[in-house]
Design an enzyme around this catalytic site. Structure first.
Site, PDB file in Angstrom:
ATOM      1  N   GLU A 258      28.729  36.238  36.829  1.00 55.69           N
ATOM      2  CA  GLU A 258      29.486  35.626  37.613  1.00 55.69           C
ATOM      3  C   GLU A 258      29.545  34.156  36.720  1.00 55.69           C
ATOM      4  O   GLU A 258      30.595  33.374  36.963  1.00 55.69           O
ATOM      5  CB  GLU A 258      30.449  35.530  38.729  1.00 55.69           C
ATOM      6  N   ASN A 259      28.287  34.462  36.733  1.00 55.93           N
ATOM      7  CA  ASN A 259      27.495  32.874  35.884  1.00 55.93           C
ATOM      8  C   ASN A 259      28.121  32.315  34.493  1.00 55.93           C
ATOM      9  O   ASN A 259      27.777  31.873  33.917  1.00 55.93           O
ATOM     10  CB  ASN A 259      26.023  32.380  36.731  1.00 55.93           C
TER      11      ASN A 259
END
Length: 221
Positions: free
Chosen positions: A48-49
Site C-alpha cells: 500500500e505504500n
C-alpha cells in the site's frame, strides 16, 4: 498439541494464490507468504505504500534501504515491478483492482467481520492505516492468524468486541490449527493441521463449526 508454525502457515496459504493474481500481503505475519510463492507462477504482489511486483525477502547482503513495504521491511522487486505514489496505490485498493488481500487479525466473527487494528490497549497502534481500504476493496480477503491468543482465548468469535476494520469482509480464515471458510450457512472447516482433531477444534472455538474436510496437498517444512 502439534500445529503449524508461522512459516508453515505462510507456505500453506501460498498454495491457494492462483496464477495471475494481484495480491496485497498485510503488515505482520502475511508478509512471509512472499517467500513461498512458486517461481513458475506469475503473481503480482502489491504494497500500500506504492509498490507492485514485489519478490521474496532479500538476503542480508542484498537489502536496499530505499525499497521497503508498508511495514518498513526490506523487499525485492521482480523484473517489471514498479513503485508509485501512495495515492495511486490506495486508488488501486479502493477501486477493486486487487484479487486477494491477506490480513492479520485480533478477532474474526462468524459472519466474517474483521477486527485487526486495535485491542483498545493504551499501547495499541493509534490508527487503522490502510486495513479498512483493503478489507472492502479486495475481491477476496483472507485472514492469517493464530487460532488462540497467548491467554488461550479464541480469535474466532460470535461477535467482535474490538473496534471493527470491516463488516462481513472475510471469506477464508487460515489459522495454525485449520482452514475455515465463512459461508452463508456458517463457518465451515476445510482442513485441519498437525494433530488437531475436529472435536478439539470445536472445543476451543466458541461458535458452531461445520466440517467438510479435505486432505492437505503437501507437507510443510
Amino acid at each position: 498439541m502439534k500445529t503449524l508454525n508461522h512459516q508453515q502457515l505462510a507456505q500453506r496459504i501460498a498454495q491457494d494464490i492462483p496464477e495471475g493474481a494481484y495480491v496485497n500481503l498485510g503488515i505482520g505475519l502475511p508478509t512471509a507468504i512472499a517467500n513461498y510463492l512458486p517461481a513458475d507462477k506469475e503473481i503480482f504482489l502489491h504494497s500500500e505504500n506504492g509498490i507492485l511486483g514485489m519478490g521474496p525477502t532479500p538476503s542480508e547482503d542484498a537489502i536496499d534501504p530505499e525499497l521497503i513495504n508498508a511495514g518498513k521491511q526490506p523487499v525485492t522487486l521482480l523484473p517489471g515491478g514498479c513503485f508509485f505514489h501512495h495515492g495511486d496505490s490506495f486508488a488501486m485498493m479502493r477501486g477493486g483492482h486487487l484479487d486477494i488481500c491477506v490480513l492479520g487479525a485480533y478477532q474474526v466473527s462468524q459472519k466474517g467481520d474483521l477486527a485487526n487494528w486495535s485491542t483498545g490497549a493504551v499501547e495499541a497502534i493509534p490508527a487503522v492505516g490502510g486495513a479498512m481500504d483493503l478489507a472492502i476493496g479486495a475481491r477476496k480477503v483472507f485472514v492469517m492468524t493464530d487460532h488462540l491468543t497467548k491467554k488461550g482465548d479464541c480469535k474466532i468469535v460470535a461477535e467482535c468486541t474490538y473496534p471493527l476494520t470491516g463488516i462481513a469482509c472475510i471469506s477464508r480464515i487460515y489459522t495454525d490449527m485449520a482452514v475455515m471458510d465463512i459461508t452463508p450457512a456458517g463457518v465451515v472447516v476445510r482442513e485441519l493441521f498437525g494433530d488437531v482433531t475436529a472435536d478439539y477444534l470445536q472445543e476451543v472455538t466458541p461458535i458452531p463449526l461445520q466440517f467438510a474436510l479435505s486432505q492437505p496437498e503437501a507437507a510443510y517444512v
